[in-house]
Design a protein around this motif. Structure first.
Motif, PDB file in Angstrom:
ATOM      1  N   GLU A  51     -29.835  29.476  -2.828  1.00  0.00           N
ATOM      2  CA  GLU A  51     -30.278  30.648  -2.241  1.00  0.00           C
ATOM      3  C   GLU A  51     -31.182  31.459  -3.066  1.00  0.00           C
ATOM      4  O   GLU A  51     -32.088  32.236  -2.636  1.00  0.00           O
ATOM      5  N   SER A  52     -31.166  31.148  -4.522  1.00  0.00           N
ATOM      6  CA  SER A  52     -32.140  31.787  -5.470  1.00  0.00           C
ATOM      7  C   SER A  52     -33.415  31.102  -5.561  1.00  0.00           C
ATOM      8  O   SER A  52     -34.270  31.501  -6.342  1.00  0.00           O
ATOM      9  N   GLY A  53     -33.570  30.002  -4.466  1.00  0.00           N
ATOM     10  CA  GLY A  53     -35.022  29.108  -4.565  1.00  0.00           C
ATOM     11  C   GLY A  53     -34.959  28.036  -5.804  1.00  0.00           C
ATOM     12  O   GLY A  53     -36.128  27.706  -5.999  1.00  0.00           O
ATOM     13  N   ILE A  54     -33.717  27.923  -6.301  1.00  0.00           N
ATOM     14  CA  ILE A  54     -33.694  26.749  -7.135  1.00  0.00           C
ATOM     15  C   ILE A  54     -33.598  25.369  -6.759  1.00  0.00           C
ATOM     16  O   ILE A  54     -32.744  25.248  -5.836  1.00  0.00           O
ATOM     17  N   SER A  55     -34.635  24.532  -6.970  1.00  0.00           N
ATOM     18  CA  SER A  55     -34.524  23.185  -6.250  1.00  0.00           C
ATOM     19  C   SER A  55     -33.609  22.255  -6.752  1.00  0.00           C
ATOM     20  O   SER A  55     -33.053  22.429  -8.124  1.00  0.00           O
ATOM     21  N   GLU A  56     -32.650  21.366  -6.162  1.00  0.00           N
ATOM     22  CA  GLU A  56     -31.931  20.637  -6.760  1.00  0.00           C
ATOM     23  C   GLU A  56     -32.227  19.659  -7.603  1.00  0.00           C
ATOM     24  O   GLU A  56     -31.573  19.050  -8.289  1.00  0.00           O
ATOM     25  N   THR A  57     -33.701  19.630  -7.835  1.00  0.00           N
ATOM     26  CA  THR A  57     -34.248  18.831  -8.732  1.00  0.00           C
ATOM     27  C   THR A  57     -34.095  19.498 -10.239  1.00  0.00           C
ATOM     28  O   THR A  57     -34.142  18.931 -11.374  1.00  0.00           O
ATOM     29  N   ASP A  58     -33.451  20.608 -10.132  1.00  0.00           N
ATOM     30  CA  ASP A  58     -33.631  21.398 -11.331  1.00  0.00           C
ATOM     31  C   ASP A  58     -32.074  21.752 -11.773  1.00  0.00           C
ATOM     32  O   ASP A  58     -32.113  22.728 -12.637  1.00  0.00           O
ATOM     33  N   HIS A 104     -28.968  32.698 -14.812  1.00  0.00           N
ATOM     34  CA  HIS A 104     -30.157  33.301 -15.384  1.00  0.00           C
ATOM     35  C   HIS A 104     -31.040  32.339 -16.088  1.00  0.00           C
ATOM     36  O   HIS A 104     -32.175  32.828 -15.852  1.00  0.00           O
ATOM     37  N   PHE A 105     -30.549  31.378 -16.698  1.00  0.00           N
ATOM     38  CA  PHE A 105     -31.375  30.394 -17.148  1.00  0.00           C
ATOM     39  C   PHE A 105     -32.389  29.695 -16.173  1.00  0.00           C
ATOM     40  O   PHE A 105     -33.596  29.375 -16.272  1.00  0.00           O
ATOM     41  N   ALA A 106     -31.663  29.353 -14.748  1.00  0.00           N
ATOM     42  CA  ALA A 106     -32.132  28.718 -14.022  1.00  0.00           C
ATOM     43  C   ALA A 106     -33.325  29.338 -13.450  1.00  0.00           C
ATOM     44  O   ALA A 106     -34.663  29.003 -13.045  1.00  0.00           O
ATOM     45  N   ARG A 107     -33.150  30.782 -13.270  1.00  0.00           N
ATOM     46  CA  ARG A 107     -34.345  31.859 -12.575  1.00  0.00           C
ATOM     47  C   ARG A 107     -35.496  31.879 -13.672  1.00  0.00           C
ATOM     48  O   ARG A 107     -36.390  32.200 -13.136  1.00  0.00           O
ATOM     49  N   GLU A 108     -35.211  31.765 -14.931  1.00  0.00           N
ATOM     50  CA  GLU A 108     -36.068  31.749 -15.772  1.00  0.00           C
ATOM     51  C   GLU A 108     -36.894  30.419 -16.328  1.00  0.00           C
ATOM     52  O   GLU A 108     -37.454  30.368 -17.105  1.00  0.00           O
ATOM     53  N   GLY A 109     -36.515  29.386 -15.135  1.00  0.00           N
ATOM     54  CA  GLY A 109     -37.509  27.905 -15.293  1.00  0.00           C
ATOM     55  C   GLY A 109     -36.801  27.078 -16.004  1.00  0.00           C
ATOM     56  O   GLY A 109     -37.289  25.842 -16.063  1.00  0.00           O
TER      57      GLY A 109
END
Length: 274
Positions: free
Chosen positions: A53-60, A26-31
């Motif tokens: 798969e949620s589109g979160i980069s490994e840098t994040d 949830h936090f990752a999807r909200e930036g």
């Protein structure tokens, strides 16, 4: 569109499954940039897959296999997070469990070993993580959200009293820490979940998936257990945690318990006799 937590760095303990995993997602999807941690490498890899798969980069995001009850594990969480992201804005102390007695005893017959393990995981690790994150959270005027349970509230829970005792300690520690740390700009609050569909019954009690689902179906449809009429889901708790971690939404909430239980704590056993 910018996310609510853009630029924020979050550590979520016990985030390889259940409420912790959903909170990290949830936090990752909200930036936010998120540190995910747990003891199971297999589960951590599954979380990594979901993040990607949620589109979160490994840098994040950062995956840290660690035992949060050990000083080494705690230090790794802090140091690796700072090394990759440079700061800490939010600490979610989610790691916790009800430790099964080695001899299968329940109630007040449970052994002291079970008590000690329960307190170390649910209380001591939370205290130590708070102490170690404190100087970094003071720099960012950050947030701490502790995950407790409705078992900490004003009812007796016969089968596993040590878990109830531990979560009550978490609630009281939250109050004390909130008064102390708000002077440094750090807010501390607690979420108290009710019945939530996780892997708890399979992992902690040895139930089959079918047995667990039957339990969730039965209790969810029992209005004397959950007036809302359905079992909680991890995302319900994740959203509550995010609310308390978002200073724009909850700035004036300090040292409080947010009960998220579908109304369970509003009903008493006597209601079933009607």
């Amino acid at each position: 569109m910018p996310g609510r937590f853009d630029g924020k760095v979050v550590i979520v303990t016990g985030s390889s499954s259940g409420i912790g995993k959903e909170t990290a997602l949830h936090f990752a999807r909200e930036g936010a940039k998120v540190t995910v941690t747990g003891r199971s490498l297999e589960r951590l890899q599954a979380v990594k897959k979901e993040l990607l798969e949620s589109g979160i980069s490994e840098t994040d995001f950062l995956i840290v296999p660690a035992d949060v009850t050990s000083s080494t594990g705690q230090d790794e969480l802090i140091s690796q997070t700072l090394s990759k992201f440079g700061k800490i804005d939010i600490l979610v102390n989610n790691a916790g469990a009800s430790i099964t007695d080695a001899e299968g005893k329940t109630g007040v017959s449970q052994g002291i070993d079970s008590y000690e393990k329960t307190m170390k995981l649910n209380v001591q690790s939370l205290i130590e993580m708070t102490q170690k994150a404190r100087p970094h959270l003071a720099k960012t005027r950050g947030e701490i959200v502790n995950v407790s349970s409705i078992v900490a509230l004003g009812h007796g829970w016969q089968s596993r009293p040590y878990y109830s005792l531990a979560k009550a300690a978490v609630d009281q520690y939250t109050r004390a820490a909130a008064i102390d740390l708000i002077e440094e700009g750090i807010r501390v609050n607690t979420v108290n979940p009710g019945f939530v569909k996780t892997l708890f019954h399979e992992a902690e009690l040895g139930w089959t998936a079918d047995q667990a689902q039957e339990f969730y179906d039965d209790i969810g449809s029992n209005k004397y257990a959950i007036p809302a009429g359905f079992i909680g889901r991890p995302e319900h708790i994740a959203k509550a945690i995010a609310f308390l971690a978002d200073r724009n939404s909850s700035e004036f909430i300090v040292g409080q318990n947010l009960v998220v239980d579908g109304g369970t704590t509003l009903v008493l056993g006597i209601h079933a006799a009607k």
